[in-house]
Structures are given as C-alpha cells and as structure tokens.
Scaffold this active site. Structure first.
Site, PDB file in Angstrom:
ATOM      1  N   THR A  33       0.824  -1.228   0.081  1.00  0.00           N
ATOM      2  CA  THR A  33      -0.145  -0.094  -0.015  1.00  0.00           C
ATOM      3  C   THR A  33       0.741   1.309   0.192  1.00  0.00           C
ATOM      4  O   THR A  33       0.477   2.450  -0.473  1.00  0.00           O
ATOM      5  CB  THR A  33      -0.685   0.007   1.228  1.00  0.00           C
ATOM      6  OG1 THR A  33      -0.098  -0.317   2.371  1.00  0.00           O
ATOM      7  CG2 THR A  33      -2.124  -0.847   1.155  1.00  0.00           C
ATOM      8  N   SER A 122      13.959  -6.556   5.580  1.00  0.00           N
ATOM      9  CA  SER A 122      14.329  -5.222   4.935  1.00  0.00           C
ATOM     10  C   SER A 122      15.936  -4.941   5.313  1.00  0.00           C
ATOM     11  O   SER A 122      16.179  -3.720   5.832  1.00  0.00           O
ATOM     12  CB  SER A 122      13.560  -4.226   5.259  1.00  0.00           C
ATOM     13  OG  SER A 122      13.654  -3.297   4.151  1.00  0.00           O
ATOM     14  N   GLU A 156      17.399   3.195  -3.637  1.00  0.00           N
ATOM     15  CA  GLU A 156      16.798   1.879  -3.688  1.00  0.00           C
ATOM     16  C   GLU A 156      16.281   2.092  -5.420  1.00  0.00           C
ATOM     17  O   GLU A 156      16.452   0.950  -6.057  1.00  0.00           O
ATOM     18  CB  GLU A 156      15.796   1.599  -2.870  1.00  0.00           C
ATOM     19  CG  GLU A 156      15.322   0.077  -3.032  1.00  0.00           C
ATOM     20  CD  GLU A 156      16.169  -1.032  -2.109  1.00  0.00           C
ATOM     21  OE1 GLU A 156      16.860  -0.670  -1.306  1.00  0.00           O
ATOM     22  OE2 GLU A 156      16.028  -2.163  -2.654  1.00  0.00           O
ATOM     23  N   ASP A 168      10.092   0.858   4.551  1.00  0.00           N
ATOM     24  CA  ASP A 168      11.422   0.249   5.251  1.00  0.00           C
ATOM     25  C   ASP A 168      12.189   1.097   5.569  1.00  0.00           C
ATOM     26  O   ASP A 168      12.381   0.956   6.755  1.00  0.00           O
ATOM     27  CB  ASP A 168      11.872  -0.735   4.084  1.00  0.00           C
ATOM     28  CG  ASP A 168      10.623  -1.807   3.656  1.00  0.00           C
ATOM     29  OD1 ASP A 168       9.802  -2.068   4.091  1.00  0.00           O
ATOM     30  OD2 ASP A 168      10.991  -2.466   2.531  1.00  0.00           O
TER      31      ASP A 168
HETATM   32  C1  GLA Z   1       8.904  -4.115   0.327  1.00  0.00           C
HETATM   33  C2  GLA Z   1       9.108  -2.722  -0.319  1.00  0.00           C
HETATM   34  C3  GLA Z   1       8.056  -1.956   0.649  1.00  0.00           C
HETATM   35  C4  GLA Z   1       6.576  -2.406   0.856  1.00  0.00           C
HETATM   36  C5  GLA Z   1       6.494  -3.715   0.890  1.00  0.00           C
HETATM   37  C6  GLA Z   1       5.039  -4.487   0.391  1.00  0.00           C
HETATM   38  O1  GLA Z   1       9.289  -4.322   1.282  1.00  0.00           O
HETATM   39  O2  GLA Z   1      10.473  -2.188   0.084  1.00  0.00           O
HETATM   40  O3  GLA Z   1       8.236  -0.564   0.163  1.00  0.00           O
HETATM   41  O4  GLA Z   1       6.043  -2.100  -0.752  1.00  0.00           O
HETATM   42  O5  GLA Z   1       7.610  -4.420   0.114  1.00  0.00           O
HETATM   43  O6  GLA Z   1       4.480  -3.888   1.644  1.00  0.00           O
END
Ligand code: GLA
Length: 388
Positions: A33, A122, A156, A168
């Site tokens: 989202t 992450s 990124e 993240d």
């Molecule tokens: C990855 C992306 C985030 C987000 C998630 C899904 O972690 O880095 O920005 O979009 O996927 O919620």
C-alpha cells in the site's frame, strides 16, 4: 557485533571508527500500500545493520563487507550503479547526499549485520539508513531523519532498480521500542502506537525461499496500480492514487476496471481499511480481531494481489489452523521470505515442531524461526572516532 566490527575496523584501518546501527523492520499489516500513498503499520526490530566509518586522507574510499568477506575501493568521483553489488547501497546514499549539496571526503567503512538476508526484514533499507547515519554523523551534516529516509528510498530506486515505497527506510529510521508506527505514506508522517501483546508474541517463520523475478514482479504490481488509477480517473477525476478510493466504492470500481486489474486495486483499497481497523483493535487490546485482519491480509495478498507463493501459503494456512495462533500472514514484498505469526507464547515449542515437521515434509526445507521484539530506530552507537 559492535565489538567484532570495531576490531575488524581497527585491524584493517588502524583507527577507532564511529559506528552507526539501523534496524530491520517487520510490518504488522499494510502490505503493498505504501507506493499508493496508503497506510502501513511497521515496527523496527532488534536485528539490524552496523556500519563503522572513519575518515581517511587517501582520496578514495575503502570498504569491507563482513557478510561477503569482500573489500571494495572506489573514488568519490566515480559513483555509478554497479549491477547487483552491495556497494550500490553506499554509492546510492553518497549520490543522494551529493545531490543535496554535501561533499563528503574519502572514508573507510566496515559493514556487518545481524539480519538474515532475504528473509524480508528489509536488510537493504537498514543498510541504507545505517550508511546515511554513519556518513552524516562523521561529517557533521545536518540532515533530518526524514531526508535520510527519502534518500534511502531514491537510492533503492536508482541503484537497486526496485521502485519501493517509503515504509522500510522509514521504519528503520523512526522505529520506537515497544511501539509500531502507523505510517501515512501520503503525508509521510506517523503515529506511534504502543504494542502490548501480553502473553502473545510475534514470531517470524522464514520460508527460506526467494523466487526469482521478485524485483520485476514488484515493479509490475506498482504499474498495475497506476494503470487502475488512470482508468478510474474517468469516473473519479479527483483521485491521485488508490488511496483515494473508499472501500464503499469497491462495487462501483469493479464495473469500471478490467478483470485483470480489479483484484489488485481491491487488495490495496481493502488493505488500507484493514490497517486502520488493526490500529484500532490493538489500541483496544482486541488481539483476536487483529489476528483475523492478519489472516484476511494474507488471503488478499495471495488471491487478489498475487504476491504470495506455495511455500508462504502453506506456512500461513498451517499456522492459522493451530488453536494458539491468532493470525498469520506473509510479510513484505512477497514471493518468499517470512510469515508473521501472532502466537500465544506458551505454545512456541509446539509451534516450532508442528511447522518444521509439516514444512519439511512438504518442501524439503527446514524453516527458521525468528522471535521479534519491537525496537528503536537508527542511531550512532559508538562515536569514539580518532580520525582527523
Ligand atoms: C517491500 C518494499 C516496501 C513495501 C513492501 C510491501 O518491502 O520495500 O516499500 O512496498 O515490499 O508492503
């Protein structure tokens, strides 16, 4: 890890470094989202990335990655994306800082971490935030946390080729112990929500799979959302992203969107709704409802948004069938990584046995279990730099 990284840095570069730490993150709910300016509900965890840094007068930067046991040397004048290499995270942040008008001098750096790579905690955002914190602290740059977050996201996009949202790096920078962040990805601001789970806890199950094409599939989902927005503009001219569509309009938009786009839009719209409800449930201490929302989120990610995989579906279904699990869902970008499970901690041992046995039988893989504690965001944890 701090001691280890200190020791390695001193051995390699004969000086005491400044050390920054940035945590990985979990996401309670609100998946896919953020890049539609929606709501997410992440929290920083104890595992993270350590970056030790000190100035040098060499005119070039010397890096060492503990995880890869690899050195890398480059000049600050030759910063450009290096396909698939970890140095991208350093160069990406440097290029953002340069664009913002800063002119870092050459430095030495050692990078190490405690986040299992590929698990979906992450590590890449934590790496970018740790690097940004280390460089800005070493050179005394006044850069707000929010700017660092935006630099990490941009880095990124440009250096790793993933058009990720802001969740993240934001969680890694702003995390707060025992709290989750109810983050609005339109205003880029958050509310700290205290998380009291009593005798329940959060446990990740790492599927240990990461299916290929993850990055391109991720970017494609973003494009599908944009396609939906463009089509919906005929009927809802004021909308900017799917964030602007209310759940009560689902029936209406089903008639407008092509069959292949509707389920994806539906996921984003319904997931935003689930995030708000989840925050309310947690504030009221209604863990059972929060667990139900986790389960619905998984169903929506799997069936409508199509970012799950057989392994994650199996892990979530198995966990959901156990009486002491209140909720289970895939977490993060998808196509592998972890499920997040809300568990009555008394049954942790049984949970591990049940999940491990059935998952190994089905897929021949022994999963990892990671118990998580919600923690503070990035900071400098050692500033005794004797650099010049
Ligand atoms: C990855 C992306 C985030 C987000 C998630 C899904 O972690 O880095 O920005 O979009 O996927 O919620």
């Amino acid at each position: 890890m701090t001691e280890r990284i200190l020791e390695v840095f001193q051995d390699l570069f004969s000086q005491r470094p400044l050390i920054a730490f940035a945590p990985g993150r979990i996401n309670l709910i609100g998946e896919h989202t953020d890049y539609q300016e929606g709501l997410v509900f992440p929290a920083a965890v104890e595992q993270g990335i350590f970056v030790a840094i000190g100035r040098n007068q060499k005119g070039y930067c010397r890096l060492y990655s503990l995880d890869f046991d690899e050195e890398y040397t480059f000049s600050l004048d030759s910063i450009s994306p290096q396909k698939g290499h970890w140095v991208n995270y350093v160069m990406g942040m440097l290029s953002q800082l340069k664009q913002a008008g800063f002119a870092p001098q050459s430095f030495d750096m050692v990078i190490g971490g405690t986040i299992p790579v590929g698990a979906g905690l992450s590590s890449s955002a934590a790496l970018s935030i740790a690097i940004g914190t280390a460089i800005t602290s070493l050179f005394n740059y006044q850069v707000s946390k929010k700017s660092l977050v935006l630099y990490a996201q941009k880095s990124e996009h440009l250096y790793a080729g993933v058009n990720c949202g802001i969740m993240d790096p934001y969680a890694s920078a702003f995390g707060k112990k025992s709290h989750a962040l109810l983050l609005d990805c339109r205003s880029n601001s958050h509310e700290e929500i205290p998380i009291n789970l009593g005798h329940f806890g959060l446990v990740l199950v790492n599927s240990k799979v990461k299916h290929s094409l993850t990055d391109s599939a991720y970017n494609k989902r973003g494009l599908a959302c944009e396609d939906s927005v463009n089509i919906l503009k005929s009927e809802f001219p004021e909308i900017k992203t799917l964030r602007d569509i209310d759940i009560s309009d689902l029936e209406k938009i089903e008639k407008i969107l092509p069959q292949k786009l509707f389920p994806k839009a539906k996921h984003v719209i319904s997931e935003n709704h689930r995030v708000s409800e989840a925050a309310e449930s947690l504030l009221k201490g209604d863990l059972a409802n929060f667990g139900q929302l986790m389960n619905s989120s998984h169903e929506s990610l799997s069936t409508d948004f199509e970012v799950s995989c057989a392994e994650l579906d199996f892990l979530a279904a198995k966990a959901q069938s156990l009486p002491y699990i209140l909720g289970s869902r895939m977490m993060g970008g998808g196509f592998g990584g972890c499920t997040l499970n809300l568990i009555d901690k008394k049954f942790l041992v049984d949970f591990k046995i049940q999940i491990q046995n059935s998952y190994q039988k089905q897929f021949g893989i022994i999963p990892d279990f990671i118990e998580v504690e919600l923690s503070d965001g990035a900071s400098v944890i050692h500033s005794d730099s004797t650099s010049f």
